[in-house]
Design a protein around this motif. Structure first.
Motif, PDB file in Angstrom:
ATOM      1  N   SER A   1       0.833  -1.204   0.000  1.00 23.64           N
ATOM      2  CA  SER A   1       0.000   0.000   0.000  1.00 23.64           C
ATOM      3  C   SER A   1       0.870   1.257   0.000  1.00 23.64           C
ATOM      4  CB  SER A   1      -0.924   0.007   1.223  1.00 23.64           C
ATOM      5  OG  SER A   1      -1.828  -1.079   1.184  1.00 23.64           O
ATOM      6  N   ILE A   2       1.986   1.207   0.721  1.00 26.11           N
ATOM      7  CA  ILE A   2       2.917   2.347   0.735  1.00 26.11           C
ATOM      8  C   ILE A   2       3.466   2.578  -0.665  1.00 26.11           C
ATOM      9  CG2 ILE A   2       5.167   3.147   1.551  1.00 26.11           C
ATOM     10  CD1 ILE A   2       4.563   1.748   4.210  1.00 26.11           C
ATOM     11  N   ALA A   3       3.896   1.493  -1.322  1.00 26.88           N
ATOM     12  CA  ALA A   3       4.431   1.620  -2.680  1.00 26.88           C
ATOM     13  C   ALA A   3       3.386   2.173  -3.635  1.00 26.88           C
ATOM     14  CB  ALA A   3       4.931   0.256  -3.171  1.00 26.88           C
ATOM     15  N   SER A   4       2.147   1.723  -3.480  1.00 26.88           N
ATOM     16  CA  SER A   4       1.062   2.208  -4.334  1.00 26.88           C
ATOM     17  C   SER A   4       0.812   3.694  -4.107  1.00 26.88           C
ATOM     18  CB  SER A   4      -0.214   1.410  -4.057  1.00 26.88           C
ATOM     19  OG  SER A   4      -1.287   1.891  -4.834  1.00 26.88           O
TER      20      SER A   4
ATOM     21  N   SER B   1       5.495   9.341  10.991  1.00 28.14           N
ATOM     22  CA  SER B   1       6.917   9.029  11.169  1.00 28.14           C
ATOM     23  C   SER B   1       7.228   7.578  10.805  1.00 28.14           C
ATOM     24  CB  SER B   1       7.345   9.311  12.616  1.00 28.14           C
ATOM     25  OG  SER B   1       6.589   8.511  13.518  1.00 28.14           O
ATOM     26  N   THR B   2       6.267   6.673  11.023  1.00 28.05           N
ATOM     27  CA  THR B   2       6.483   5.270  10.669  1.00 28.05           C
ATOM     28  C   THR B   2       6.644   5.116   9.164  1.00 28.05           C
ATOM     29  OG1 THR B   2       5.216   4.481  12.569  1.00 28.05           O
ATOM     30  CG2 THR B   2       5.476   2.950  10.729  1.00 28.05           C
ATOM     31  N   ILE B   3       5.826   5.822   8.414  1.00 33.96           N
ATOM     32  CA  ILE B   3       5.890   5.722   6.953  1.00 33.96           C
ATOM     33  C   ILE B   3       7.164   6.369   6.425  1.00 33.96           C
ATOM     34  CG2 ILE B   3       4.694   6.227   4.808  1.00 33.96           C
ATOM     35  CD1 ILE B   3       3.232   4.317   6.758  1.00 33.96           C
TER      36      ILE B   3
ATOM     37  N   ARG C   1      14.547   4.218   4.934  1.00 36.97           N
ATOM     38  CA  ARG C   1      15.519   3.146   5.145  1.00 36.97           C
ATOM     39  C   ARG C   1      15.447   2.083   4.054  1.00 36.97           C
ATOM     40  NH1 ARG C   1      12.730   0.417  10.359  1.00 36.97           N
ATOM     41  NH2 ARG C   1      14.103   1.940  11.352  1.00 36.97           N
ATOM     42  N   ASN C   2      14.531   2.254   3.096  1.00 34.50           N
ATOM     43  CA  ASN C   2      14.386   1.231   2.053  1.00 34.50           C
ATOM     44  C   ASN C   2      14.370   1.837   0.643  1.00 34.50           C
ATOM     45  OD1 ASN C   2      13.957  -1.432   3.533  1.00 34.50           O
ATOM     46  ND2 ASN C   2      12.415  -0.138   4.525  1.00 34.50           N
ATOM     47  N   GLY C   3      15.298   2.720   0.385  1.00 34.76           N
ATOM     48  CA  GLY C   3      15.477   3.218  -0.971  1.00 34.76           C
ATOM     49  C   GLY C   3      14.914   4.577  -1.268  1.00 34.76           C
TER      50      GLY C   3
ATOM     51  N   ARG D   1      10.743  -0.470  -2.831  1.00 31.99           N
ATOM     52  CA  ARG D   1      10.176  -1.699  -3.377  1.00 31.99           C
ATOM     53  C   ARG D   1       9.620  -2.519  -2.216  1.00 31.99           C
ATOM     54  NH1 ARG D   1      10.941   1.202  -6.822  1.00 31.99           N
ATOM     55  NH2 ARG D   1      11.985   0.930  -8.851  1.00 31.99           N
ATOM     56  N   PRO D   2       8.317  -2.788  -2.191  1.00 27.37           N
ATOM     57  CA  PRO D   2       7.701  -3.443  -1.026  1.00 27.37           C
ATOM     58  C   PRO D   2       8.278  -4.815  -0.720  1.00 27.37           C
ATOM     59  CG  PRO D   2       6.186  -3.411  -2.898  1.00 27.37           C
ATOM     60  CD  PRO D   2       7.324  -2.517  -3.266  1.00 27.37           C
ATOM     61  N   ASP D   3       8.543  -5.646  -1.742  1.00 24.26           N
ATOM     62  CA  ASP D   3       9.081  -6.992  -1.494  1.00 24.26           C
ATOM     63  C   ASP D   3      10.465  -6.909  -0.876  1.00 24.26           C
ATOM     64  OD1 ASP D   3       6.772  -7.983  -2.593  1.00 24.26           O
ATOM     65  OD2 ASP D   3       7.638  -8.340  -4.576  1.00 24.26           O
TER      66      ASP D   3
END
Length: 312
Positions: free
Chosen positions: A13-16, A36-38, A44-46, A52-54
């Motif tokens: 859902s974040i990626a979307s 802050s969580t998002i 920390r992931n690009g 990328r969710p996976d």
């Protein structure tokens, strides 16, 4: 479950949401999570462009299987002076740094500058920055060099520890503005020199001359500083009066015609001279002591254009 870990579906859902151009706050609202969580998850992931969710889900799993991590360094002042959750402050640092990076500031320099701004003292040592950002001292050194070149931070020696500290001052943006104005003047001078070498009647020379004129106006506007909307309106009114009169007028004559106090007219005339960008493409000038008129800005037209007009 607002307090639980993000699921694989949450990450999709974040990626979307990022693909739709949504902000962190809107994505967080849809998932029922803190902003802050998002922002921390994406940072920390690009980042927004590389998330990328996976991959993010797998990376989280690997981190969870590692041995218990050492305590995270707290942002100086976060728990006490800020009166907020240190994690929320850390999330803001990453989110704000991401925003700065999107405007062209190198990512590490943006993180260093944001960290300095979010401390009460406005200063940190290289070791503190490296620990806080979890990067090497070399990365901090490179970012600091970039920020020093822009005159955004300064070095200061800590008299107690004799260590160098990097600090931001309250007037940092004013100094940065002045530095930028000076650079625009350098661009203008270089372009005008090029126009003389290539001859302003040639395509290359004309291009350089236009470039010189643009940066000259930009540098003048920046060097003269900001002006309020009300003051700008006064300048335009005085300008309209001089255009309408089509003859030189004194400040007293303008005050009488406009029904203004003399000091209001004097201030408007002064602002018109100090902020030439407000009166472009004309300029307010003195024809004799105490008399003002409106003429075309000498730098609005190139030499070739003025010559062509004189022959028309």
């Amino acid at each position: 479950m607002p307090g639980g870990r993000l699921t694989h579906e949450d990450r999709r859902s974040i990626a979307s949401g990022l693909a739709e151009g949504l902000g962190y706050a809107e994505i967080a609202r849809r998932l029922g999570r803190p902003t802050s969580t998002i922002s921390r998850e994406v940072a920390r992931n690009g980042g927004p462009m590389g998330y990328r969710p996976d991959h993010a889900h797998q990376a989280t799993g690997r981190r969870a299987r590692r041995s218990r991590p050492t305590p995270q360094p707290e942002l100086p002042g976060a728990a006490g002076a800020y009166g907020r959750d240190p994690e929320a402050v850390r999330g803001f640092v990453e989110e704000f740094a991401t925003l700065m990076a999107q405007t062209g500031v190198p990512r590490m320099a943006a993180r260093v500058l944001t960290c300095l701004f979010t401390t009460d003292s406005g200063s940190l040592t290289a070791a503190e920055l490296a620990q806080l950002l979890r990067v090497s001292p070399a990365s901090v050194s490179k970012a600091v060099g970039y920020l020093e070149d822009l005159d955004l931070i300064r070095r200061a020696r800590d008299p107690r520890t004799r260590r160098e500290r990097y600090a931001v001052d309250d007037d940092v943006w004013l100094r940065a503005w002045s530095t930028s104005a000076q650079k625009n003047t350098l661009w203008s001078d270089a372009a005008r020199q090029g126009a003389e070498i290539f001859d302003s009647t040639t395509p290359a020379g004309a291009r350089l001359e236009h470039m010189g004129l643009f940066f000259a106006r930009l540098g003048d506007d920046m060097a003269s500083g900001p002006i309020t909307a009300a003051a700008g309106e006064n300048v335009l009114t005085v300008l309209a009066a001089l255009v309408h009169a089509a003859t030189p007028l004194t400040a007293a004559q303008l005050a009488t015609a406009l029904g203004w106090p003399p000091d209001r007219v004097t201030t408007a005339l002064h602002d018109a001279v100090q902020h030439p960008g407000l009166t472009d493409p004309v300029t307010v000038s003195r024809t004799e002591p105490g008399t003002y008129t409106v003429t075309a800005r000498p730098d609005r037209l190139t030499n070739a254009q003025r010559e062509a007009l004189s022959r028309a």
